[in-house]
Design an enzyme around this catalytic site. Structure first.
Site, PDB file in Angstrom:
ATOM      1  N   CYS A 194       0.875  -1.171   0.049  1.00  0.00           N
ATOM      2  CA  CYS A 194      -0.073   0.028  -0.008  1.00  0.00           C
ATOM      3  C   CYS A 194       0.836   1.367   0.084  1.00  0.00           C
ATOM      4  CB  CYS A 194      -0.998   0.140   1.353  1.00  0.00           C
ATOM      5  SG  CYS A 194      -2.067  -1.386   1.048  1.00  0.00           S
ATOM      6  N   HIS A 215      -2.533   8.451   5.876  1.00  0.00           N
ATOM      7  CA  HIS A 215      -2.848   7.158   5.340  1.00  0.00           C
ATOM      8  C   HIS A 215      -4.490   6.851   5.380  1.00  0.00           C
ATOM      9  CE1 HIS A 215      -2.031   3.308   4.089  1.00  0.00           C
ATOM     10  NE2 HIS A 215      -2.022   2.779   5.385  1.00  0.00           N
ATOM     11  N   GLU A 232      -0.931   6.058  13.082  1.00  0.00           N
ATOM     12  CA  GLU A 232      -0.435   7.058  12.177  1.00  0.00           C
ATOM     13  C   GLU A 232      -0.532   8.633  13.133  1.00  0.00           C
ATOM     14  OE1 GLU A 232      -1.352   9.315   8.040  1.00  0.00           O
ATOM     15  OE2 GLU A 232      -2.823   8.286   9.010  1.00  0.00           O
ATOM     16  N   LYS A 241      -9.092   8.659   1.350  1.00  0.00           N
ATOM     17  CA  LYS A 241      -9.640   7.319   1.534  1.00  0.00           C
ATOM     18  C   LYS A 241     -10.983   7.276   2.121  1.00  0.00           C
ATOM     19  CE  LYS A 241      -5.281   4.719   2.227  1.00  0.00           C
ATOM     20  NZ  LYS A 241      -4.280   5.917   2.424  1.00  0.00           N
ATOM     21  N   HIS A 268      -9.714   2.553  -0.527  1.00  0.00           N
ATOM     22  CA  HIS A 268      -8.231   2.456  -0.034  1.00  0.00           C
ATOM     23  C   HIS A 268      -7.879   1.664  -1.446  1.00  0.00           C
ATOM     24  CE1 HIS A 268      -4.085   1.353   1.057  1.00  0.00           C
ATOM     25  NE2 HIS A 268      -4.332   0.917   2.117  1.00  0.00           N
ATOM     26  N   PHE A 301       1.386  -3.100   4.502  1.00  0.00           N
ATOM     27  CA  PHE A 301       1.618  -4.673   5.140  1.00  0.00           C
ATOM     28  C   PHE A 301       3.205  -4.927   5.402  1.00  0.00           C
ATOM     29  CE2 PHE A 301      -2.165  -7.433   4.203  1.00  0.00           C
ATOM     30  CZ  PHE A 301      -2.927  -6.770   4.588  1.00  0.00           C
TER      31      PHE A 301
END
Length: 799
Positions: A165, A298, A309, A331, A336, A395
């Site tokens: 991502c 994010h 975050e 998002k 996403h 990830f």
């Protein structure tokens, strides 16, 4: 670069294109984001039965690129088509012919790449059909990058980034590096990912999907909403933009990368890894924390990611500055976009600076004590400052942060404190042995390590993971990750760095893989095709992303520095080494491990045979003009020379220069005259300051594939024409087998072991099956060039 002023030239966004759930252009994306319009609706194109949500940020506008790509009749790879639509819009901002094709590059980020093509390949096989032979050539990240490059006939560097991502942001940062290093005059960069039932099932299995549109940072958030689409930008140096009257949307001032080294899917709860990426981006951009007025976060909407975050932003900016900085999540409106998220969100951030407007976070209703910052609820507001951050975390704890500045402000980042880059450790696992000496000996004797298996000659690694990983540690790791960890342990040990120690913690990991996690993809997708989402295995799904092995290496060996994952086909090893060298030379880290790994599976072997690349000849039969497949893992420790000398490291060799080029053929084949490879070789020699007659050897990409080998031979012949004493030519892959993406790193290990060239520089060639070429100029260290003062055992003890 302006060395008198101590600053580097800026990099400007002169074109932007996007296709998302908010509409078919970048303008639609920005207008919808500014208005806070939620485009997360019931998904129409996929069956959603059995999933915990029916919603997603689906692209409902027609996806009809004007440019074609090679595909089976009646089949369309949506990830490529989304990228082409966005690229066509971005490229329209640049007058045709302004940049020579040979100076125009592509860097594409993606998480799932051609997953739909891979799914169709598996489905056809499982149902007894004969899969279309073109499908395997559309599966990998490099296939997407090369399809886009070929569509526009771009013949500069063509690279694919797959840091899950964080891919889109990483791709833009890498593209800016190429420009600042003078490797291109323009780069088309961004990301693309498409919806698939496989991805929905995976996030459903992880219990990450929200039944309502995602509400990032909000106390009532229930998870993330998936989206699809593409964002692409055209980047040029700021001086080039001024010279040609190009209008800049914003500047890419700098970027930072880091590894959490914490968990396969969850972020570090205190946000330490993400904060390091933000701090690195600020440092390399030369933008002070108090100049940041907006953060495009994010902001996934998951319980763990949003507080982590928030803490990362607070750590990096300081409590007072973080409290007065506007933060919002794109998002919340488009979902996403996975590998495309960083690119689409960078475009929104660029528009925010250009139009002096901070867009809102949609669906934010209730403050959360764990997320105490200003998330711009309700409506957009004026933005007065000229610098902003765009964050993306992935990830495996892969973090990327971009710093953007307003073009009209003319900000110039500081000139990096450059240094030479040396090799201090090598670890490898090969069918021919577990050391460079053993592999060199097999090559020198002409002993092929391949065996007859599954109707094909294959080279497999005889590998015992027990010395490197416990049974419990291996439980959720695939072979790709296990091979990568083992090779990295060997390389760190060879470099005198204790895995898990302080020196390792400061180091980063750049991982490369040509074919990716195909074992995990098969294990996860097969049951879904038969049984649907209920069969989705949450233990396997995290391993389906290309950067999972990098995450495992960071977690198990304690690497916390910059991390990235490249997948450039058979040129991956050389491309990853080149990226490491640039990151080190520019001061992003003092030490990086470049680990390149590919593992053979039955499906991988069958795919290579189907496209006519891999040999199926029986032992003793005449050559059939194809290569013999092999697997392997090679890890190389690279350091800034000053750092290596200061710690008393043994220096094995030095990276002197690099060159990249593409043939940009819509047929996805080599230029038969080898002109792309010749340009890559000459660029590497020019950067190294070496004439062809000064070479001790050329290590060829040649592996037995007749068309490719003939093209390389033509290129090398022209390069060496007139040399009074031609250098030696080595073609180890014709004996040892073609180890896919690992080849470039393997030839480096062999060249630095001996190769008969002494300390004279050598050239290492690598080429992908789609005509992307990378050439490295390296030299073996002279005797006594570095002295080892410590010894580290394989268990990590320092003596």
């Amino acid at each position: 670069m302006d060395r008198e002023r101590g600053t580097a030239e800026g990099v400007t966004v002169v074109g932007a294109g996007a296709i998302t759930a908010l509409g078919p252009t970048a303008g639609h994306l920005w207008q919808g984001a500014r208005e806070g319009r939620v485009a997360i609706d019931p998904v129409q194109a996929l069956p959603m039965e059995g999933l915990s949500t029916k919603l997603g940020g689906e692209v409902t506008d027609p996806v009809e690129p004007r440019r074609a790509y090679r595909r089976p009749e009646g089949f369309r790879e949506r990830a490529i088509e989304l990228a082409l639509v966005a690229a066509e819009e971005a490229m329209a901002a640049l007058p045709g012919g302004l940049v020579a094709a040979e100076r125009f590059g592509v860097v594409l980020g993606t998480c799932n790449a051609g997953l739909l093509s891979g799914r169709e390949w598996l489905r056809a096989g499982y149902e007894g059909e004969v899969p279309a032979p073109e499908l395997p050539a559309l599966v990998t990240p490099q296939a997407l990058a090369e399809s886009v490059g070929a569509a526009f006939r771009l013949r500069g560097p063509v690279l694919a980034v797959n840091t899950a991502c964080a891919s889109g942001a990483n791709a833009i940062g890498l593209a800016a590096d190429l420009l600042r290093r003078g490797r291109a005059d323009a780069v088309l960069a961004g990301g693309s990912d498409a919806f698939s039932d496989v991805v929905f099932a995976g996030f459903h299995a992880l219990q990450s999907l929200s039944p309502e549109p995602a509400a990032p940072y909000c106390a009532t958030r229930q998870g993330l909403s998936l989206g699809e689409g593409s964002g692409m930008v055209v980047l040029v140096r700021a001086g080039f933009a001024r010279e040609h009257g190009l209008t800049g949307l914003a500047d890419i001032a700098g970027y930072g990368l880091s590894a959490d080294g914490f968990h396969a899917t969850a972020p570090h709860p205190e946000g330490k890894g993400a904060a390091r990426a933000i701090e690195a981006a600020l440092r390399h951009s030369g933008v002070a924390a108090d100049r940041i007025g907006y953060v495009n976060g994010h902001g996934t909407g998951t319980p763990k990611n949003d507080p982590a975050e928030t803490r990362a932003i607070t750590l990096a900016l300081g409590e007072e500055q973080a409290a007065r900085t506007a933060v919002s999540s794109t998002k919340s409106m488009i979902g996403h976009l996975l590998g495309a998220a960083g690119a689409a969100e960078a475009i929104v951030t660029a528009y925010a600076l250009a139009e002096r407007t901070a867009p809102p976070t949609a669906s934010f209703t209730t403050p959360d004590p764990d997320c105490p910052l200003d998330y711009v609820p309700g409506a957009a507001r004026p933005l007065s400052t000229g610098a902003a951050l765009s964050n993306n975390f992935a990830f495996g704890g892969a973090n990327a942060a971009l710093v953007l500045t307003r073009t009209e402000d003319g900000h110039r980042p500081p000139l990096p404190d450059t240094d030479r880059v040396v090799v201090t450790g090598i670890g490898l696992l090969s069918p021919a042995g577990g050391s460079a000496a053993e592999v060199w000996s097999a090559y020198e004797r002409g002993e092929s390590p391949v065996e007859w298996a599954g109707g094909m000659p294959l080279g497999r690694v005889d590998f015992d993971p027990e010395p490197y990983l416990t049974k419990r540690q291996r439980r959720r790791m695939d072979r790709l990750g296990q091979l990568g960890v083992a090779a990295t342990v060997k390389a760190l040990t060879d470099a005198g760095i204790a895995p898990g120690g302080a020196e390792a913690e400061a180091a980063g990991i750049v991982f490369g893989t040509g074919t990716g996690p195909m074992e995990a993809m098969e294990r996860f997708t097969g049951p879904l095709l038969a049984e649907g989402p209920a069969a989705a295995d949450p233990a396997v799904f995290p391993n389906t992303v290309y950067n999972q092995a990098a995450g495992q290496i960071a977690i198990h060996l304690g690497l916390r520095g910059p991390t990235s994952t490249l997948s450039v086909g058979h040129a991956t090893g050389a491309a990853a080494l080149a990226y490491c060298a640039d990151l080190l030379a520019a001061g992003h880290a003092d030490t990086l491990v470049c680990t390149v790994t590919d593992a053979l599976t039955e499906q991988v072997a069958r795919a290579y045979a189907t496209v006519g690349a891999a040999s199926t000849r029986a032992p003793g039969a005449p050559a059939d003009g194809r290569f013999t497949l092999a697997e392997g893992s090679v890890a190389v420790v690279l350091e800034r020379r000053s750092h290596a000398v200061a710690r008393g490291a043994r220096i094995l060799g030095e990276v002197l220069g690099q060159g990249m080029a593409s043939d940009a053929s819509r047929a996805r084949l080599w230029d038969p005259r080898g002109r792309g490879l010749e340009r890559a070789m000459r660029a590497a020699l020019d950067e190294a300051g070496i004439a062809p007659e000064g070479l001790g050897a050329v290590w060829l990409a040649s592996a037995g594939l007749r068309a490719a080998d003939t093209a390389e031979a033509e290129a090398v012949r022209r390069l060496l024409e007139g040399c009074p004493v031609p250098p030696a030519l080595h073609a180890p892959k014709t004996v040892l087998g073609e180890p896919m993406g690992t080849g470039g790193a393997l030839t480096l290990a062999l060249a630095l072991h001996d190769g008969g060239s002494g300390d004279r520089p050598v050239l290492l060639n690598s080429s992908s099956l789609g005509g992307s070429h990378v050439s490295l100029a390296v030299r073996r260290a002279a005797p006594g060039e570095g002295t080892r003062t410590t010894h580290v055992t394989p268990t990590g003890e320092t003596r």
